[in-house]
Design a protein around this motif. Structure first.
Motif, PDB file in Angstrom:
ATOM      1  N   ILE A 307       1.540 -10.596 -16.043  1.00  0.00           N
ATOM      2  CA  ILE A 307       2.495  -9.765 -17.080  1.00  0.00           C
ATOM      3  C   ILE A 307       1.628  -8.564 -17.374  1.00  0.00           C
ATOM      4  CG2 ILE A 307       3.370  -9.802 -19.571  1.00  0.00           C
ATOM      5  CD1 ILE A 307       3.236 -12.945 -19.636  1.00  0.00           C
ATOM      6  N   ARG A 308       2.469  -7.338 -17.091  1.00  0.00           N
ATOM      7  CA  ARG A 308       2.006  -5.990 -17.462  1.00  0.00           C
ATOM      8  C   ARG A 308       2.121  -5.784 -19.158  1.00  0.00           C
ATOM      9  NH1 ARG A 308      -0.248  -2.014 -14.999  1.00  0.00           N
ATOM     10  NH2 ARG A 308       0.131  -2.876 -12.811  1.00  0.00           N
ATOM     11  N   ILE A 309       1.067  -5.909 -19.921  1.00  0.00           N
ATOM     12  CA  ILE A 309       1.480  -5.585 -21.338  1.00  0.00           C
ATOM     13  C   ILE A 309       1.831  -4.232 -21.701  1.00  0.00           C
ATOM     14  CG2 ILE A 309       0.315  -5.823 -23.742  1.00  0.00           C
ATOM     15  CD1 ILE A 309      -1.320  -7.965 -22.198  1.00  0.00           C
ATOM     16  N   ALA A 310       1.244  -3.172 -21.015  1.00  0.00           N
ATOM     17  CA  ALA A 310       1.547  -1.590 -21.237  1.00  0.00           C
ATOM     18  C   ALA A 310       1.022  -1.095 -19.877  1.00  0.00           C
ATOM     19  CB  ALA A 310       0.757  -1.247 -22.191  1.00  0.00           C
ATOM     20  N   GLY A 311       1.754  -0.264 -19.275  1.00  0.00           N
ATOM     21  CA  GLY A 311       1.498   0.944 -18.142  1.00  0.00           C
ATOM     22  C   GLY A 311       1.989   2.176 -18.365  1.00  0.00           C
ATOM     23  N   ALA A 312       1.495   3.219 -18.191  1.00  0.00           N
ATOM     24  CA  ALA A 312       1.930   4.701 -18.173  1.00  0.00           C
ATOM     25  C   ALA A 312       0.868   5.310 -17.067  1.00  0.00           C
ATOM     26  CB  ALA A 312       1.680   5.262 -19.461  1.00  0.00           C
ATOM     27  N   ARG A 313       1.784   5.997 -16.054  1.00  0.00           N
ATOM     28  CA  ARG A 313       1.057   6.869 -15.174  1.00  0.00           C
ATOM     29  C   ARG A 313       0.343   7.828 -15.575  1.00  0.00           C
ATOM     30  NH1 ARG A 313       5.947   4.815 -13.626  1.00  0.00           N
ATOM     31  NH2 ARG A 313       6.090   3.262 -12.056  1.00  0.00           N
ATOM     32  N   GLY A 314      -0.803   8.251 -15.374  1.00  0.00           N
ATOM     33  CA  GLY A 314      -1.390   9.360 -15.999  1.00  0.00           C
ATOM     34  C   GLY A 314      -1.051  10.761 -15.832  1.00  0.00           C
ATOM     35  N   ASN A 315      -0.125  10.956 -14.788  1.00  0.00           N
ATOM     36  CA  ASN A 315       0.186  12.255 -14.654  1.00  0.00           C
ATOM     37  C   ASN A 315       0.937  13.006 -15.663  1.00  0.00           C
ATOM     38  OD1 ASN A 315       0.375  10.512 -12.040  1.00  0.00           O
ATOM     39  ND2 ASN A 315       0.491  12.487 -11.191  1.00  0.00           N
ATOM     40  N   GLU A 316       0.553  14.232 -16.056  1.00  0.00           N
ATOM     41  CA  GLU A 316       1.181  14.731 -17.134  1.00  0.00           C
ATOM     42  C   GLU A 316       2.706  15.291 -16.853  1.00  0.00           C
ATOM     43  OE1 GLU A 316       1.559  17.395 -20.486  1.00  0.00           O
ATOM     44  OE2 GLU A 316      -0.064  16.061 -19.771  1.00  0.00           O
ATOM     45  N   SER A 326       6.322  10.329 -15.797  1.00  0.00           N
ATOM     46  CA  SER A 326       4.998  10.799 -16.305  1.00  0.00           C
ATOM     47  C   SER A 326       4.282   9.787 -17.176  1.00  0.00           C
ATOM     48  CB  SER A 326       5.244  12.037 -16.966  1.00  0.00           C
ATOM     49  OG  SER A 326       6.075  12.083 -18.134  1.00  0.00           O
ATOM     50  N   ASN A 327       3.460  10.482 -17.923  1.00  0.00           N
ATOM     51  CA  ASN A 327       2.683   9.712 -18.941  1.00  0.00           C
ATOM     52  C   ASN A 327       3.543   9.314 -20.220  1.00  0.00           C
ATOM     53  OD1 ASN A 327      -0.009   9.788 -21.185  1.00  0.00           O
ATOM     54  ND2 ASN A 327      -0.307   8.423 -19.304  1.00  0.00           N
ATOM     55  N   LYS A 328       4.655   9.952 -20.214  1.00  0.00           N
ATOM     56  CA  LYS A 328       5.549   9.822 -21.199  1.00  0.00           C
ATOM     57  C   LYS A 328       6.513   8.479 -21.354  1.00  0.00           C
ATOM     58  CE  LYS A 328       6.336  14.643 -22.554  1.00  0.00           C
ATOM     59  NZ  LYS A 328       5.413  15.267 -21.624  1.00  0.00           N
ATOM     60  N   VAL A 329       6.281   7.981 -20.258  1.00  0.00           N
ATOM     61  CA  VAL A 329       7.133   6.582 -19.761  1.00  0.00           C
ATOM     62  C   VAL A 329       6.327   5.589 -19.751  1.00  0.00           C
ATOM     63  CG1 VAL A 329       8.749   5.692 -18.162  1.00  0.00           C
ATOM     64  CG2 VAL A 329       8.793   8.080 -18.303  1.00  0.00           C
ATOM     65  N   LEU A 330       6.229   4.543 -20.879  1.00  0.00           N
ATOM     66  CA  LEU A 330       5.653   3.300 -20.897  1.00  0.00           C
ATOM     67  C   LEU A 330       6.391   2.387 -20.207  1.00  0.00           C
ATOM     68  CD1 LEU A 330       3.461   1.893 -22.422  1.00  0.00           C
ATOM     69  CD2 LEU A 330       5.204   1.223 -24.445  1.00  0.00           C
ATOM     70  N   TYR A 331       5.937   1.372 -19.553  1.00  0.00           N
ATOM     71  CA  TYR A 331       6.561   0.273 -18.601  1.00  0.00           C
ATOM     72  C   TYR A 331       5.720  -0.713 -18.597  1.00  0.00           C
ATOM     73  CZ  TYR A 331       3.501   1.767 -14.800  1.00  0.00           C
ATOM     74  OH  TYR A 331       2.172   1.889 -13.740  1.00  0.00           O
ATOM     75  N   GLY A 332       6.417  -2.153 -18.507  1.00  0.00           N
ATOM     76  CA  GLY A 332       5.714  -3.142 -18.548  1.00  0.00           C
ATOM     77  C   GLY A 332       6.795  -4.460 -18.250  1.00  0.00           C
ATOM     78  N   MET A 345      11.153  -5.447 -15.028  1.00  0.00           N
ATOM     79  CA  MET A 345      10.323  -4.409 -15.887  1.00  0.00           C
ATOM     80  C   MET A 345      11.199  -3.778 -16.701  1.00  0.00           C
ATOM     81  SD  MET A 345       7.048  -3.738 -15.180  1.00  0.00           S
ATOM     82  CE  MET A 345       5.902  -4.586 -14.308  1.00  0.00           C
ATOM     83  N   ASN A 346      10.667  -3.200 -17.794  1.00  0.00           N
ATOM     84  CA  ASN A 346      11.510  -2.432 -18.652  1.00  0.00           C
ATOM     85  C   ASN A 346      10.526  -1.163 -18.947  1.00  0.00           C
ATOM     86  OD1 ASN A 346      13.975  -3.683 -19.462  1.00  0.00           O
ATOM     87  ND2 ASN A 346      12.623  -5.312 -19.909  1.00  0.00           N
ATOM     88  N   LYS A 347      11.002  -0.050 -19.697  1.00  0.00           N
ATOM     89  CA  LYS A 347      10.389   1.060 -20.042  1.00  0.00           C
ATOM     90  C   LYS A 347      10.779   1.591 -21.260  1.00  0.00           C
ATOM     91  CE  LYS A 347      13.611   4.171 -17.477  1.00  0.00           C
ATOM     92  NZ  LYS A 347      13.658   5.196 -16.419  1.00  0.00           N
TER      93      LYS A 347
END
Length: 480
Positions: A307-316, A326-332, A345-347
């Motif tokens: 279970i990915r509780i939280a993820g966000a790619r680090g790219n600006e 980008s880092n503005k998109v939370l996914y999990g 997955m949702n975002k």
């Protein structure tokens, strides 16, 4: 001043009245918790137990206190509140680095107990509006199960606020990860690596370049041996290894990062809350996960779930076919198969980077659903179909359907899991081919033999963008 003096007289009289009882009972230990509050104040509490009748606290700031002294911080509690014996003084001014030296008296089952020569060092000031977690005075039944333990409904079964690094709580992993994600990192725990640390009340996981470790140079990824056998924590040779030599187009992982897992806790069903600031920097991503303890349904390709509780790619700035990644998109969400990892997955999009500020990321893992929240707001919910969670995957997804059918409709999320925190880099799962970061194409192809090499050779573009890594304020796990 008069009120303060009267209070001290009262405490002294109370102390003398029970002193003869305390004298012969010095071997009892209590779980004393202290919080320095902002802008000022102190909160002290211990969990309730049957037959407690008195809790007395005496403390001094930055000076010693004897067991017969009345401290500058002084209080007595005669009844519990929400399963805690809590004392608060809103007028105490504390700052990080202050040391509170103290002792406590507790009357338990008609007998007095003294615990002295105690101290607490202020790491940070905490928000007083956040309530003290309650402990039910009676243990109510819960669907939450704790491996080798017991849980009560609503109980906090694990909590770490990172005043120091608790080796009894966490295992710092050491291995070279491979399938299914193949990130371009090795996880290391040696003092020389120092990618996992605790500072000012926060856990920090900050990746660094292999070439910056003693004994390695910029060319080491092409020629040297990476030996992590001593202290290697790999649980399976299918997914990780303990040493590596470069050969052909395959180079050593060019980045050293950190990954920790709960060694003292494995549980089934519950609520996980993690207050964290996500990493920022090109091709970084956090691993804030629940992972299976026993891999009941298999090791490969997330067969036993994660279970990915939280993820966000680090790219600006990161786009794929003009879609923001980008880092503005939370996914999990839950993962049951590598190839079909996006199926559940949702975002959630934000107008700011998720790594700009701290947020509370939570999962509510229940027998009938998996729910994700951020700062108390639900943003993802996944429930099983009539044929279970596997019913949410197409027939082309390679999941162990016969094995899953022997479990509940929540399989594979019906067994014990543990908490994982870490930072990974690159790999073949989180960054799609065709991605553009700040207008530049992703330097590697996910299926290519030279993926890690091509990533490494673009170091001058991505390494200057890396900032402070993953920062975690606290981790809390509660029973349902």
């Amino acid at each position: 001043m008069a009120g303060k003096a009267l209070r001290r007289v009262y405490v002294l009289c109370l102390y003398l009245a029970v002193q003869s009882v305390f004298a012969n009972n010095v071997d009892r230990r209590f779980d004393v918790k202290i919080q320095a509050l902002k802008p000022k104040g102190i909160r002290v509490y211990i969990p309730d137990e049957k037959n407690f009748s008195l809790f007395v606290f005496q403390g001094n700031v930055n000076r010693k206190i004897g067991e017969n002294d009345v401290g500058n911080i002084s209080g007595e509690v005669t009844s519990p509140t929400n399963g805690r014996w809590i004392f608060e003084d809103p007028n105490v001014q504390l700052k990080p680095g202050d040391v509170v030296n103290y002792y406590v008296h507790v009357v338990y089952d008609g007998k007095g107990f003294l615990e002295d020569n105690l101290s607490f060092t202020v790491q940070k000031l905490e928000d007083p509006s956040i309530p003290v977690p309650s402990t039910p005075s009676k243990c109510r039944s819960t669907v939450t199960e704790v491996r080798n333990g017991k849980a009560c409904a609503g109980q906090v079964i694990f909590e770490d606020t990172f005043e120091s690094f608790r080796e009894d709580f966490w295992l710092i992993e050491q291995y070279i990860p491979e399938q299914p994600d193949y990130p371009f990192v090795s996880y290391q725990r040696s003092p020389a690596a120092k990618v996992v640390s605790v500072d000012e009340g926060n856990l920090k996981i900050k990746p660094k370049l292999l070439q910056n470790l003693p004994g390695f140079t910029e060319s080491s990824v092409y020629s040297d041996n990476l030996d992590l056998i001593s202290g290697c924590t790999s649980r399976s040779t299918y997914v990780a290894k303990c040493s590596m030599r470069p050969w052909g187009a395959t180079i050593l992982p060019p980045v050293v990062s950190g990954r920790i897992t709960t060694k003292s806790l494995a549980f089934k069903f519950g609520i996980v809350e993690i207050r964290a600031k996500l990493p920022q920097g090109e091709w970084l991503y956090p691993d804030i996960l629940l992972e299976p303890l026993l891999n009941k349904y298999g090791f490969l390709s997330y067969a036993s779930g994660a279970i990915r509780i939280a993820g966000a790619r680090g790219n600006e700035q990161l786009t794929v076919n003009n879609e923001d990644k980008s880092n503005k998109v939370l996914y999990g969400g839950p993962i049951m198969d590598f190839e079909c990892r996006q199926a559940m997955m949702n975002k959630k999009l934000s107008n700011k980077n998720w790594g700009d500020e701290f947020h509370v990321y939570s999962v509510i893992w229940a027998p009938g659903r998996i729910t994700l929240t951020v700062d108390g707001e639900e943003w993802s919910r996944v429930e099983p179909t009539a044929t279970g969670l596997q019913g949410r995957l197409t027939k082309s997804c390679q999941v162990p359907r016969e094995l899953l059918s022997t479990g509940t409709n929540m399989a594979p999320f019906d067994d014990f899991f543990y908490v994982t925190l870490g930072v990974a880099v690159g790999g073949i799962s989180e960054f799609e081919d065709g991605s553009y970061s700040s207008g530049r194409p992703k330097p590697w192809r996910n299926g290519g033999r030279k993926a890690a090499m091509n990533f490494w050779q673009d170091k001058d573009s991505w390494y200057p963008t890396w900032s402070e890594g993953l920062i975690v304020d606290y981790v809390r796990v509660k029973a349902l």
